[in-house]
Design an enzyme around this catalytic site. Sequence first.
Site, PDB file in Angstrom:
ATOM      1  N   CYS A 114       0.844  -1.204   0.000  1.00  0.00           N
ATOM      2  CA  CYS A 114       0.000   0.000   0.000  1.00  0.00           C
ATOM      3  C   CYS A 114       0.876   1.249   0.000  1.00  0.00           C
ATOM      4  O   CYS A 114       1.492   1.565  -1.010  1.00  0.00           O
ATOM      5  CB  CYS A 114      -0.980  -0.042   1.173  1.00  0.00           C
ATOM      6  SG  CYS A 114      -2.409   1.058   0.961  1.00  0.00           S
ATOM      7  N   GLU A 162      -2.122  -9.385   3.625  1.00  0.00           N
ATOM      8  CA  GLU A 162      -1.637  -9.712   4.968  1.00  0.00           C
ATOM      9  C   GLU A 162      -2.685  -9.546   6.061  1.00  0.00           C
ATOM     10  O   GLU A 162      -2.402  -9.765   7.242  1.00  0.00           O
ATOM     11  CB  GLU A 162      -0.419  -8.838   5.286  1.00  0.00           C
ATOM     12  CG  GLU A 162      -0.701  -7.428   5.766  1.00  0.00           C
ATOM     13  CD  GLU A 162      -1.156  -6.443   4.691  1.00  0.00           C
ATOM     14  OE1 GLU A 162      -1.404  -5.277   5.040  1.00  0.00           O
ATOM     15  OE2 GLU A 162      -1.263  -6.828   3.509  1.00  0.00           O
ATOM     16  N   HIS A 188      -3.843  -5.572   0.000  1.00  0.00           N
ATOM     17  CA  HIS A 188      -3.470  -6.123   1.298  1.00  0.00           C
ATOM     18  C   HIS A 188      -3.804  -7.613   1.346  1.00  0.00           C
ATOM     19  O   HIS A 188      -4.954  -8.001   1.535  1.00  0.00           O
ATOM     20  CB  HIS A 188      -4.226  -5.412   2.418  1.00  0.00           C
ATOM     21  CG  HIS A 188      -3.883  -3.970   2.565  1.00  0.00           C
ATOM     22  ND1 HIS A 188      -2.811  -3.521   3.309  1.00  0.00           N
ATOM     23  CD2 HIS A 188      -4.464  -2.847   2.048  1.00  0.00           C
ATOM     24  CE1 HIS A 188      -2.747  -2.206   3.260  1.00  0.00           C
ATOM     25  NE2 HIS A 188      -3.739  -1.766   2.498  1.00  0.00           N
TER      26      HIS A 188
END
Length: 260
Positions: A89, A180, A178
């Site tokens: 990001c 994660e 994202h």
Amino acid sequence: MTRILVFQHLAVEHPGSFRDFWAERGLERTTVELDAGEPIPQLEEFDMLAVMGGPMDVWEEDQHPWLVPEKAAIRRWVAELRRPYLGVCLGHQLLAVALGGEARLMARPEVGLAPVELTDAGREDPLFAGLPDRIETFQWHGVEVTRLPEGGVALAGNAACTVQAMRVGPHAYGMQFHSEIVDETVSDWRRIPEYWASLIKALGEDGAEGLDGLVSPRLPTFRETARRLDGNFAKIVAGSRTGSGQPEPSSPGQADQVRA
């Protein structure tokens, strides 16, 4: 042992599930909370740099003066030390601008679930080995990379954001999405004023309230995607030590092929 240096810009925007995978492999992790004023250590002590997201924008150096030394550290890490980099990001955007690319505000934030498509280069890149050409992702951003730096190659994109993943040189990578995220991610991030504002702008009140319920059933899939990406990147890190198994840097002309 691989020594990982992590740059964070917000305590709740951490490496998420990547932390679990690194711990399973017994890797050493040092986290620097830049927004809290923690200093950047000597870069030579580390093998991998992971730069996470945050609510600030890459150009907000007056409000966040630590962005200046952070960009310098990223530039030195990638261009001089030539060691593996993984940006997520904001970390993806910082990779672009630190190396001479560009990032700008989007007309509309991209928040929530969204598919991304691998480019031809992405399908051949070792970071995405074993993953499908179309990947479901979680997004929460209002800025996008609009010009790749020299040596940059777009690896994935979608209609909302042309550069969803990129490689700069042999082993510096950025991902706008994202993979994660963990159980508490949505609830943690929605408490950040800037993130709440972008959530409302992108999804409206009803969509904002329902985001956690929409994301939760997909967390196991996101975790498996993150595990695959982490495993692939571990091979890239190992290959960087021997100079083997790495993609060649692109020609300078490729940097101008992707514009929003």
